[in-house]
Design a protein around this motif. Structure first.
Motif, PDB file in Angstrom:
ATOM      1  N   GLU A 252      -5.392   3.438  -0.927  1.00  0.00           N
ATOM      2  CA  GLU A 252      -4.263   2.508  -0.953  1.00  0.00           C
ATOM      3  C   GLU A 252      -4.359   1.433   0.123  1.00  0.00           C
ATOM      4  O   GLU A 252      -3.407   0.690   0.341  1.00  0.00           O
ATOM      5  CB  GLU A 252      -2.952   3.289  -0.816  1.00  0.00           C
ATOM      6  CG  GLU A 252      -2.722   4.238  -1.985  1.00  0.00           C
ATOM      7  CD  GLU A 252      -1.386   4.956  -1.915  1.00  0.00           C
ATOM      8  OE1 GLU A 252      -0.601   4.647  -1.006  1.00  0.00           O
ATOM      9  OE2 GLU A 252      -1.131   5.820  -2.772  1.00  0.00           O
TER      10      GLU A 252
ATOM     11  N   THR B 185       0.821  -1.205   0.000  1.00  0.00           N
ATOM     12  CA  THR B 185       0.000   0.000   0.000  1.00  0.00           C
ATOM     13  C   THR B 185       0.855   1.255   0.000  1.00  0.00           C
ATOM     14  O   THR B 185       0.353   2.333  -0.316  1.00  0.00           O
ATOM     15  CB  THR B 185      -0.930   0.038   1.228  1.00  0.00           C
ATOM     16  OG1 THR B 185      -0.146   0.108   2.426  1.00  0.00           O
ATOM     17  CG2 THR B 185      -1.842  -1.172   1.263  1.00  0.00           C
TER      18      THR B 185
ATOM     19  N   LYS C 219      -2.174  -3.612  -5.712  1.00  0.00           N
ATOM     20  CA  LYS C 219      -2.369  -3.875  -4.278  1.00  0.00           C
ATOM     21  C   LYS C 219      -2.023  -5.325  -3.930  1.00  0.00           C
ATOM     22  O   LYS C 219      -1.430  -5.599  -2.900  1.00  0.00           O
ATOM     23  CB  LYS C 219      -3.812  -3.582  -3.877  1.00  0.00           C
ATOM     24  CG  LYS C 219      -4.197  -2.117  -3.902  1.00  0.00           C
ATOM     25  CD  LYS C 219      -5.660  -1.963  -3.519  1.00  0.00           C
ATOM     26  CE  LYS C 219      -6.097  -0.510  -3.546  1.00  0.00           C
ATOM     27  NZ  LYS C 219      -7.544  -0.363  -3.214  1.00  0.00           N
TER      28      LYS C 219
ATOM     29  N   PHE D  57       2.875   2.803  -4.294  1.00  0.00           N
ATOM     30  CA  PHE D  57       2.182   3.166  -5.525  1.00  0.00           C
ATOM     31  C   PHE D  57       3.003   4.112  -6.400  1.00  0.00           C
ATOM     32  O   PHE D  57       2.581   4.465  -7.484  1.00  0.00           O
ATOM     33  CB  PHE D  57       0.814   3.783  -5.210  1.00  0.00           C
ATOM     34  CG  PHE D  57      -0.299   2.768  -5.184  1.00  0.00           C
ATOM     35  CD1 PHE D  57      -1.241   2.728  -6.197  1.00  0.00           C
ATOM     36  CD2 PHE D  57      -0.383   1.835  -4.172  1.00  0.00           C
ATOM     37  CE1 PHE D  57      -2.256   1.782  -6.183  1.00  0.00           C
ATOM     38  CE2 PHE D  57      -1.391   0.894  -4.145  1.00  0.00           C
ATOM     39  CZ  PHE D  57      -2.337   0.860  -5.159  1.00  0.00           C
TER      40      PHE D  57
END
Length: 463
Positions: free
Chosen positions: A247, A42, A460, A45
């Motif tokens: 996220e 998470t 994810k 990204f």
């Protein structure tokens, strides 16, 4: 959690595949390890994903790959981000072609066989059978492998790298009211993906993926009803979305309810064909005995994956014998000419174009001079709305049931988010909006929301 963590959550984690990083505890469990890596993912990204998201659609397909500050969808056919889910087996050159080129070669008159609505095979009895292609038998499963293999190959070419992990979108129900058949459809799709070189395969509901794509754009928490009307299914999800949760790896608590029904754009095409055009080809004609003409020929011609059945010699002989028992021979004669020309797919393409035209206009004419000089069909928005009303009623019932499952009243829904190529049908939007009059209407990327959301989900899950 990934399957390896769920299998034995309390047992020590055999994570020899990864050197224990800082924060790893000696003797940690599988759940500890899975949670740790999900947390790491998470926070990453700002790096490209290692996995793809594939939206294998009934009418069009997309592939998404998460990259920072880039739109996720990959080009699959020239600069086009979609690939029509079509295969044409060119008999003259003895090769398969895909997407827009497949439709082009078919319409240009090349000899061969056009196959469309491939996703509709999943969950159907046809999937265990074979069809004849280029003079040889081919299992329908192999047909799926060919097309999904094209998606993988084209995506990897566009991305400039290979992928071994994938999240594939799936409808809420491949098959209505049959959990065993539904699971078998997913298992088949997973098996096909693994034969193509994907070592890790997982799934996400298509409307949930669309929700994650929409979540990128919002500035406050919303309770959103995702309405995904694709070519073969209508899928719904009621979700809680918020900027601060974009996220977070585990979003299960934010999924308030899901639902769906096996109705999609090809069903709208079918009803428009039956009510608007097939009467010119004998639909509703009377036999001299007073009975109605058998309808199986018209139904097959109005359904993408059964059109080829009408071309069988036995069907043509039966129709030729039937013409002497029909009160008005004009319709059955046109039907025979259509079959002799093997123009069923051509007509289906005209009906799809008619549906799209009636989304913007109140009238549309279909030119049928190919079958008979001067022949045409006048279609209207009113005729279309009436033809699909029974389908819309089933969609409304599915949404009502889902709201009941969530324990929510209609006025508690903040947003209606429409995605999927057939979600733009005016009668459908008006029908659903009337159920939830307090919700604002938002139109997503009708063909790209799911693929983009699957790219986010792949990031994810796999980093």
């Amino acid at each position: 959690l990934p399957s390896w963590a769920k299998a034995a959550p309390a047992r020590p984690c055999p994570c020899s595949r990864d050197q224990p990083p800082a924060g790893h505890i000696r003797g940690h469990t599988r759940v500890d390890c899975a949670t740790f890596f999900q947390t790491v993912r998470t926070m990453s990204f700002n790096q490209p994903a290692s996995a793809l998201g594939i939206d294998f659609g009934t009418s069009n397909s997309t592939v998404g790959w998460w990259r920072p500050d880039r739109e996720p969808l990959l080009a699959l056919e020239g600069d086009n981000l979609t690939l029509p889910s079509v295969v044409f087996f060119n008999l003259e050159e003895r090769r398969p072609v895909y997407g827009r080129l497949a439709l082009q070669e078919y319409l240009e008159g090349y000899e061969g066989r056009l196959m469309r609505s491939l996703k509709s095979l999943l969950g159907s009895s046809l999937l265990k059978s074979e069809t004849t292609v280029l003079g040889s038998s081919m299992p329908f499963k192999e047909l799926l492998r060919l097309f999904i293999g094209q998606l993988k190959q084209r995506a990897e070419t566009s991305a400039g790298q290979n992928f071994e992990q994938v999240v594939i979108g799936r409808p809420v129900f491949f098959v209505d009211d049959d959990p065993a058949a539904d699971q078998a459809a997913q298992d088949m799709l997973s098996e096909v993906a693994r034969t193509l070189g994907f070592k890790e395969v997982s799934f996400q509901y298509e409307p949930i993926a669309a929700a994650f794509d929409y979540e990128r754009t919002i500035t406050r928490e919303e309770r959103v009803l995702i309405i995904d009307i694709g070519g073969g299914t209508s899928d719904f999800s009621l979700v809680r979305l918020a900027p601060e949760r974009r996220e977070v790896a585990d979003r299960q608590a934010d999924i308030l309810a899901t639902g769906g029904v096996h109705i999609g754009g090809t069903d709208f095409d079918k009803q428009l064909s039956l009510h608007g055009v097939m009467p010119l080809f004998g639909w509703g004609s009377r036999m001299k005995s007073g009975a109605l003409m058998p309808t199986s020929y018209h139904l097959n011609l109005a359904t993408w994956h059964t059109i080829n059945a009408v071309y069988a010699r036995s069907s043509q002989l039966a129709l030729q014998n039937m013409r002497y028992d029909i009160v008005d021979e004009a319709g059955i004669n046109r039907l025979l000419r259509l079959i002799e020309q093997r123009a069923g797919h051509w007509l289906a393409i005209q009906m799809e174009a008619g549906k799209i035209a009636l989304t913007q206009n109140h009238q549309h004419r279909i030119d049928l001079a190919r079958i008979e000089p001067g022949l045409h069909a006048e279609l209207s928005r009113g005729l279309f709305d009436s033809a699909i009303e029974a389908l819309l009623q089933r969609i409304r019932e599915s949404i009502s049931q889902m709201l009941g499952t969530a324990g929510m009243d209609a006025d508690q829904v903040d947003t209606l988010y429409f995605t999927g190529g057939s979600s733009g049908v005016p009668a459908l939007r008006q029908s659903i909006a009337a159920m939830l009059p307090q919700a604002r209407l938002v139109e997503g990327n009708l063909f790209g929301s799911i693929g983009s959301g699957l790219a986010i989900e792949a990031k994810k899950r796999y980093g």
